[in-house]
Scaffold this active site. Structure first.
Site, mmCIF file in Angstrom:
data_model
loop_
_atom_site.group_PDB
_atom_site.id
_atom_site.type_symbol
_atom_site.label_atom_id
_atom_site.label_comp_id
_atom_site.label_asym_id
_atom_site.label_seq_id
_atom_site.Cartn_x
_atom_site.Cartn_y
_atom_site.Cartn_z
ATOM 1 N N ASN A 1 69.669 9.493 25.223
ATOM 2 C CA ASN A 1 68.584 9.616 26.203
ATOM 3 C C ASN A 1 68.506 11.077 26.632
ATOM 4 O OD1 ASN A 1 66.766 9.465 28.282
ATOM 5 N ND2 ASN A 1 68.032 8.208 29.642
ATOM 6 N N LYS B 1 66.283 12.391 28.441
ATOM 7 C CA LYS B 1 65.643 12.540 29.766
ATOM 8 C C LYS B 1 64.554 13.632 29.672
ATOM 9 C CE LYS B 1 69.788 10.651 31.775
ATOM 10 N NZ LYS B 1 70.695 10.512 32.884
ATOM 11 N N HIS C 1 65.694 2.177 33.892
ATOM 12 C CA HIS C 1 66.765 3.173 34.077
ATOM 13 C C HIS C 1 66.887 3.465 35.580
ATOM 14 C CE1 HIS C 1 68.988 6.924 33.931
ATOM 15 N NE2 HIS C 1 69.331 6.602 32.693
ATOM 16 N N GLU D 1 67.226 6.079 37.168
ATOM 17 C CA GLU D 1 66.394 7.199 37.641
ATOM 18 C C GLU D 1 64.969 6.731 37.898
ATOM 19 O OE1 GLU D 1 67.457 9.901 34.483
ATOM 20 O OE2 GLU D 1 69.469 10.033 35.345
ATOM 21 N N GLU E 1 74.829 0.782 33.277
ATOM 22 C CA GLU E 1 74.981 2.187 33.659
ATOM 23 C C GLU E 1 75.253 2.271 35.166
ATOM 24 O OE1 GLU E 1 73.005 5.125 30.756
ATOM 25 O OE2 GLU E 1 71.484 4.496 32.154
ATOM 26 N N GLY F 1 75.685 11.366 34.940
ATOM 27 C CA GLY F 1 75.565 12.810 35.150
ATOM 28 C C GLY F 1 76.610 13.393 36.089
ATOM 29 N N SER G 1 78.258 9.379 31.793
ATOM 30 C CA SER G 1 79.247 10.417 31.484
ATOM 31 C C SER G 1 80.047 10.128 30.211
ATOM 32 C CB SER G 1 80.182 10.634 32.684
ATOM 33 O OG SER G 1 79.436 11.126 33.786
HETATM 34 P P1 13P Z 1 74.938 10.978 31.304
HETATM 35 O O1 13P Z 1 75.532 10.638 29.955
HETATM 36 O O2 13P Z 1 74.409 12.369 31.388
HETATM 37 O O3 13P Z 1 75.855 10.609 32.404
HETATM 38 O O4 13P Z 1 73.636 10.058 31.465
HETATM 39 C C1 13P Z 1 73.737 8.693 31.239
HETATM 40 C C2 13P Z 1 72.382 8.115 31.232
HETATM 41 O O5 13P Z 1 71.722 8.039 32.264
HETATM 42 C C3 13P Z 1 71.842 7.643 29.953
HETATM 43 O O6 13P Z 1 70.689 6.894 30.123
#
Ligand code: 13P
Length: 247
Positions: free
Chosen positions: A9, A11, A95, A97, A166, A172, A211
């Site tokens: 992903n 983003k 997600h 976010e 997640e 992150g 992460s």
């Molecule tokens: P990170 O791997 O940067 O923590 O992000 C995970 C994520 O949100 C994947 O959709």
């Protein structure tokens, strides 16, 4: 047998130049990995570029977000039909976010899952608890609520649907959950899914995100109920993502 799924992903990151380098390398190094599925989620504007560069490879590509109507006056949105025009076979749904920054609700998530299945695409439905919910030992209650919101009304009818666990506090932050912690949560997710007659809990893929790095990925993948990984930051580093997929 559940085929591992490794998803990148990106983003809101990338550029034409960066993507070209990364995707060309992925195509060279990650094609012909028949024991796993690999999917790249670039920003929507780069889907045509991704489709061009990954054409004729074993790597799939997907939308990070999709709208729940097939067409109409929805300024700024993309429909599943448009995604299909570019060979898209997966989409992320719900997600954290999108839930937290854009106010996406369980009801909208349900509608997105339904239209994706109608168009023959695989939704990767993201669920997870926040840090305060984790600290208050509410993880399973939260996940149950998020799962129930779509498992209740949607009938699977042999459709492909992936669940991505997640934990919001692991995204992150560099603080991944431990593999044993995730294994227990995934076992519980499978148990919840098994309570719905029409879903085959043994077949559904449950992947972990938060992460993930080349250092911890194989610990997660060694667990019996972790069927793949959803990788954010580390998927932007070509060598690291290639190593996650090939180790
Ligand atoms: P990170 O791997 O940067 O923590 O992000 C995970 C994520 O949100 C994947 O959709």
């Amino acid at each position: 047998m559940r085929k591992p799924l490794l998803a990148a992903n990106w983003k809101m990151n990338g550029s034409l130049t960066e993507n070209e380098k990364r995707l060309t390398l992925f195509k060279e190094k990650l094609s012909n990995l028949e024991h796993q599925d690999i999917v790249i989620f670039p920003p929507a504007i780069y889907i045509p570029q991704t489709a061009n560069l990954l054409y004729n490879s074993d790597i799939s590509w997907g939308f990070q977000n999709i709208f729940h109507e097939s067409m109409g006056a929805y300024t700024g949105e993309h429909s599943p039909g448009m995604a299909k025009d570019y060979g898209v076979s997966y989409a992320l749904v719900g997600h954290s976010e999108r839930r937290l920054l854009f106010g996406e609700t369980d009801h909208q998530i349900l509608k997105k899952i339904a239209i994706l299945l109608e168009f023959g695409m695989t939704p990767i439905v993201c669920i997870g608890e926040t840090l305060s919910q984790y600290k208050n030992h509410e993880t399973l209650d939260v996940l149950k609520r998020q799962l129930k919101a779509f498992l209740d009304p949607i009938s699977c009818e042999q459709q492909d649907l992936v669940i991505a666990y997640e934990p919001v506090w692991a995204i992150g932050t560099g603080k991944a959950a431990t593999e044993s912690e995730v294994q227990v949560v995934h076992e519980n997710i499978r148990l919840i899914v098994s309570e719905y007659d029409q879903w085959d809990a043994d077949l559904i893929r449950i992947i972990y995100g938060g992460s993930v790095t080349a250092q911890n990925s194989n610990h997660f993948l060694a667990q019996p109920d972790i069927d793949g990984l959803l990788v954010g930051g580390a998927s932007l580093k070509s060598d690291e993502f290639i190593s996650i997929c090939t180790q």
